[in-house]
Every structure is written in structure tokens, then in C-alpha cells.
Design a protein around this motif. Structure first.
Motif, PDB file in Angstrom:
ATOM      1  N   PHE A 162       0.610  -1.171  -0.093  1.00 56.72           N
ATOM      2  CA  PHE A 162      -0.043  -0.033   0.004  1.00 56.72           C
ATOM      3  C   PHE A 162       0.785   1.487   0.040  1.00 56.72           C
ATOM      4  O   PHE A 162       1.804   1.261   0.671  1.00 56.72           O
ATOM      5  CB  PHE A 162      -0.891   0.181   1.266  1.00 56.72           C
ATOM      6  N   ILE A 163       0.607   2.042  -1.014  1.00 54.16           N
ATOM      7  CA  ILE A 163       1.199   3.471  -1.061  1.00 54.16           C
ATOM      8  C   ILE A 163       0.357   4.375  -0.193  1.00 54.16           C
ATOM      9  O   ILE A 163      -0.880   4.512  -0.527  1.00 54.16           O
ATOM     10  CB  ILE A 163       1.310   3.846  -2.549  1.00 54.16           C
ATOM     11  N   ALA A 164       0.824   4.894   0.967  1.00 53.32           N
ATOM     12  CA  ALA A 164       0.176   5.815   1.815  1.00 53.32           C
ATOM     13  C   ALA A 164       0.303   7.288   1.869  1.00 53.32           C
ATOM     14  O   ALA A 164      -0.021   7.788   2.691  1.00 53.32           O
ATOM     15  CB  ALA A 164       0.068   5.223   3.043  1.00 53.32           C
ATOM     16  N   GLY A 165       1.042   7.973   0.702  1.00 54.34           N
ATOM     17  CA  GLY A 165       1.061   9.166   0.596  1.00 54.34           C
ATOM     18  C   GLY A 165       2.610   9.676   0.877  1.00 54.34           C
ATOM     19  O   GLY A 165       3.597   8.925   1.216  1.00 54.34           O
ATOM     20  N   GLY A 166       2.719  10.933   0.793  1.00 54.90           N
ATOM     21  CA  GLY A 166       1.981  11.969   0.484  1.00 54.90           C
ATOM     22  C   GLY A 166       1.958  12.264  -1.185  1.00 54.90           C
ATOM     23  O   GLY A 166       1.926  11.511  -1.788  1.00 54.90           O
ATOM     24  N   GLY A 167       1.549  13.830  -1.273  1.00 50.98           N
ATOM     25  CA  GLY A 167       1.151  13.897  -2.655  1.00 50.98           C
ATOM     26  C   GLY A 167       2.242  13.552  -3.793  1.00 50.98           C
ATOM     27  O   GLY A 167       2.041  12.998  -5.119  1.00 50.98           O
ATOM     28  N   GLU A 168       3.514  13.684  -3.447  1.00 54.26           N
ATOM     29  CA  GLU A 168       4.740  13.400  -4.385  1.00 54.26           C
ATOM     30  C   GLU A 168       4.829  11.844  -4.533  1.00 54.26           C
ATOM     31  O   GLU A 168       5.098  11.530  -5.616  1.00 54.26           O
ATOM     32  CB  GLU A 168       5.887  13.968  -4.238  1.00 54.26           C
ATOM     33  N   ILE A 169       4.762  11.324  -3.337  1.00 48.83           N
ATOM     34  CA  ILE A 169       4.667   9.739  -3.525  1.00 48.83           C
ATOM     35  C   ILE A 169       3.736   9.089  -4.444  1.00 48.83           C
ATOM     36  O   ILE A 169       3.700   8.303  -5.139  1.00 48.83           O
ATOM     37  CB  ILE A 169       4.820   9.183  -2.335  1.00 48.83           C
ATOM     38  N   TYR A 170       2.333   9.566  -4.149  1.00 48.51           N
ATOM     39  CA  TYR A 170       1.205   9.409  -4.992  1.00 48.51           C
ATOM     40  C   TYR A 170       1.648   9.477  -6.468  1.00 48.51           C
ATOM     41  O   TYR A 170       1.284   8.463  -7.451  1.00 48.51           O
ATOM     42  CB  TYR A 170      -0.245   9.941  -4.426  1.00 48.51           C
ATOM     43  N   LYS A 171       1.963  10.732  -6.698  1.00 52.97           N
ATOM     44  CA  LYS A 171       2.124  11.092  -8.174  1.00 52.97           C
ATOM     45  C   LYS A 171       3.018  10.027  -8.821  1.00 52.97           C
ATOM     46  O   LYS A 171       2.788   9.582  -9.879  1.00 52.97           O
ATOM     47  CB  LYS A 171       2.719  12.290  -8.381  1.00 52.97           C
ATOM     48  N   GLU A 172       4.128   9.774  -8.098  1.00 48.43           N
ATOM     49  CA  GLU A 172       5.226   8.940  -8.735  1.00 48.43           C
ATOM     50  C   GLU A 172       4.638   7.458  -8.945  1.00 48.43           C
ATOM     51  O   GLU A 172       4.920   6.710  -9.669  1.00 48.43           O
ATOM     52  CB  GLU A 172       6.494   8.806  -7.525  1.00 48.43           C
ATOM     53  N   ALA A 173       3.733   7.141  -7.896  1.00 48.47           N
ATOM     54  CA  ALA A 173       3.262   5.764  -7.817  1.00 48.47           C
ATOM     55  C   ALA A 173       2.231   5.270  -8.712  1.00 48.47           C
ATOM     56  O   ALA A 173       1.963   4.304  -9.031  1.00 48.47           O
ATOM     57  CB  ALA A 173       2.974   5.337  -6.315  1.00 48.47           C
ATOM     58  N   LEU A 174       1.455   6.436  -9.170  1.00 50.33           N
ATOM     59  CA  LEU A 174       0.307   6.069 -10.038  1.00 50.33           C
ATOM     60  C   LEU A 174       0.608   5.336 -11.190  1.00 50.33           C
ATOM     61  O   LEU A 174      -0.047   4.405 -11.558  1.00 50.33           O
ATOM     62  CB  LEU A 174      -0.218   7.445 -10.283  1.00 50.33           C
ATOM     63  N   GLN A 175       1.797   5.451 -11.860  1.00 47.46           N
ATOM     64  CA  GLN A 175       1.907   4.689 -13.024  1.00 47.46           C
ATOM     65  C   GLN A 175       2.239   3.036 -12.579  1.00 47.46           C
ATOM     66  O   GLN A 175       1.972   2.409 -13.672  1.00 47.46           O
ATOM     67  CB  GLN A 175       3.314   5.242 -13.648  1.00 47.46           C
ATOM     68  N   TYR A 176       2.380   2.768 -11.449  1.00 46.64           N
ATOM     69  CA  TYR A 176       2.459   1.354 -11.103  1.00 46.64           C
ATOM     70  C   TYR A 176       1.484   0.871 -10.360  1.00 46.64           C
ATOM     71  O   TYR A 176       1.283  -0.258 -10.113  1.00 46.64           O
ATOM     72  CB  TYR A 176       3.789   1.203 -10.061  1.00 46.64           C
ATOM     73  N   ALA A 177       0.353   1.678 -10.099  1.00 47.91           N
ATOM     74  CA  ALA A 177      -0.646   1.242  -9.438  1.00 47.91           C
ATOM     75  C   ALA A 177      -1.755   0.096 -10.186  1.00 47.91           C
ATOM     76  O   ALA A 177      -2.151   0.500 -11.204  1.00 47.91           O
ATOM     77  CB  ALA A 177      -1.611   2.535  -9.201  1.00 47.91           C
ATOM     78  N   ASP A 178      -1.909  -0.996  -9.330  1.00 40.58           N
ATOM     79  CA  ASP A 178      -2.789  -1.895  -9.974  1.00 40.58           C
ATOM     80  C   ASP A 178      -4.329  -1.868  -9.208  1.00 40.58           C
ATOM     81  O   ASP A 178      -5.019  -1.935 -10.198  1.00 40.58           O
ATOM     82  CB  ASP A 178      -2.377  -3.298  -9.381  1.00 40.58           C
ATOM     83  N   LYS A 179      -4.323  -1.051  -7.997  1.00 43.93           N
ATOM     84  CA  LYS A 179      -5.425  -0.506  -7.693  1.00 43.93           C
ATOM     85  C   LYS A 179      -5.560   0.712  -6.869  1.00 43.93           C
ATOM     86  O   LYS A 179      -4.532   1.021  -6.456  1.00 43.93           O
ATOM     87  CB  LYS A 179      -6.060  -1.600  -6.344  1.00 43.93           C
ATOM     88  N   ILE A 180      -6.602   1.416  -6.856  1.00 44.76           N
ATOM     89  CA  ILE A 180      -6.547   2.656  -6.103  1.00 44.76           C
ATOM     90  C   ILE A 180      -7.758   2.560  -5.281  1.00 44.76           C
ATOM     91  O   ILE A 180      -8.873   2.635  -5.577  1.00 44.76           O
ATOM     92  CB  ILE A 180      -6.601   3.952  -6.837  1.00 44.76           C
ATOM     93  N   TYR A 181      -7.725   2.580  -3.893  1.00 45.50           N
ATOM     94  CA  TYR A 181      -8.668   2.765  -2.787  1.00 45.50           C
ATOM     95  C   TYR A 181      -8.835   4.159  -2.432  1.00 45.50           C
ATOM     96  O   TYR A 181      -7.979   4.664  -1.617  1.00 45.50           O
ATOM     97  CB  TYR A 181      -8.286   2.008  -1.694  1.00 45.50           C
ATOM     98  N   LEU A 182      -9.877   4.597  -2.837  1.00 46.17           N
ATOM     99  CA  LEU A 182      -9.907   6.280  -2.652  1.00 46.17           C
ATOM    100  C   LEU A 182     -11.370   6.452  -1.766  1.00 46.17           C
ATOM    101  O   LEU A 182     -12.338   5.932  -2.145  1.00 46.17           O
ATOM    102  CB  LEU A 182     -10.209   6.722  -4.232  1.00 46.17           C
ATOM    103  N   THR A 183     -11.114   7.213  -0.924  1.00 41.23           N
ATOM    104  CA  THR A 183     -12.249   7.511  -0.029  1.00 41.23           C
ATOM    105  C   THR A 183     -12.222   9.113  -0.506  1.00 41.23           C
ATOM    106  O   THR A 183     -11.523   9.792  -0.408  1.00 41.23           O
ATOM    107  CB  THR A 183     -11.979   7.701   1.494  1.00 41.23           C
TER     108      THR A 183
END
Length: 166
Positions: free
Chosen positions: A94-115
Motif C-alpha cells: 500500500f502506498i499511503a502518501g504524500g502527494g509526491e509519492i502518490y504522483k510517482e506511484a500512480l504509473q505502477y498502481a494496480d488498485k486505487i482505494y480512494l475515499t
């Protein structure tokens, strides 16, 4: 390994205000706990500092440029790629933040759990925009609270997974 991003955002994509979550909605963080318990989570140093301690019953990996940083019950790495290598045998991370880490991880994401918090909230840290058409919504649950919110699970479409890895 399944790479999952987990975040709570306002409807205007705010995730933070000066490294602090700018809302406190009773029950909203339950899904985070339920999904991440017993798993490994990756976060940036500022996100870790905003929490202030390792989360119980989770392996915490902190991305930081400061390799002298030693935190009890956590591991530090210099990059997201280093964290992926460290956790390569995990079933789901699980990638749990912050903004820059999310931005970098997005290309690798298989799932996004978003509230998604159903309110415009002032902030200066944002969740990155992503192409929702690359994902299927596989779960959606609206929760009535003092400020309503909706849980979503986005799963990357098979074609997009194959294309991304080639």
C-alpha cells in the motif's frame, strides 16, 4: 505483487494542509485500517512525521533522502523503486502518501482505494489527477456522516496492466 494506492481526498482533490489531514470525520479512517492491517505500507517522510509513529501491525517503509534517519520499527529507503525491491515478495503493498509519492506511484498502481470526502476543503497538498478510464470501479459505498464520503476501489484494466509493463 499488487501495488495499491490508498488515500482520502476532498472533492477538489485536497489530501493535506501543511502536512496535516484537514478533516476529522469519525469512522472515515476505518477502511484504511481494515485494508492495510497486516500488510506493508510505503509513505514519504513528511507523511510519516504527520502520523508521528509506526502504525501497529504493519510494516512501514519510509522514503527519505536522509539515510541517517533511523526510526524504530520502520525501514527507510531512498526511492519508491527501492521500496518495491524490498517488498517484491509481498502479495499486496500500500502506498499511503504524500502527494509526491502518490504522483510517482500512480504509473505502477494496480488498485486505487480512494475515499472521496463530499466537500471542498482548503489545502495545499493534492492527490494527483489520473485517467479513470484506465481503471474499472469495482467497489463503491456511500457513507452518511457529518460530512458524507464515498469509498471507491479502482482496478487497472487488464489491457492497461499489460501495456504498462511492456
Amino acid at each position: 505483487m499488487v501495488v495499491s494506492i490508498i488515500a482520502a481526498v476532498s472533492i477538489n482533490r485536497v489530501i493535506g494542509m501543511d502536512e496535516v489531514i484537514p478533516w476529522n470525520i469519525r469512522g472515515e479512517q476505518k477502511r484504511f485500517k481494515d485494508l492495510t492491517l497486516g500488510n506493508s505500507i510505503i509513505m514519504g517522510r513528511k507523511t510519516y512525521e504527520s502520523i508521528g509513529k509506526p502504525l501497529p501491525n504493519r510494516q512501514t517503509i519510509i522514503i527519505t533522502r536522509n539515510q541517517e534517519l533511523i526510526i524504530d520499527n520502520c525501514k527507510t529507503v531512498r526511492s519508491l523503486e527501492e521500496a518495491y525491491r524490498l517488498l517484491k515478495d509481498e502479495e499486496e503493498i500500500f502506498i499511503a502518501g504524500g502527494g509526491e509519492i502518490y504522483k510517482e506511484a500512480l504509473q505502477y498502481a494496480d488498485k486505487i482505494y480512494l475515499t472521496v470526502i463530499d466537500k471542498h476543503i482548503e489545502g495545499n497538498i493534492f492527490f494527483p489527477e489520473f485517467n479513470a478510464s484506465d481503471f474499472n470501479i469495482t467497489y463503491q459505498e456511500q457513507v452518511q456522516a457529518e460530512i458524507p464520503y464515498t469509498y471507491y476501489t479502482f482496478e487497472r484494466k487488464t489491457f492497461e496492466k499489460e501495456h504498462r509493463k511492456s
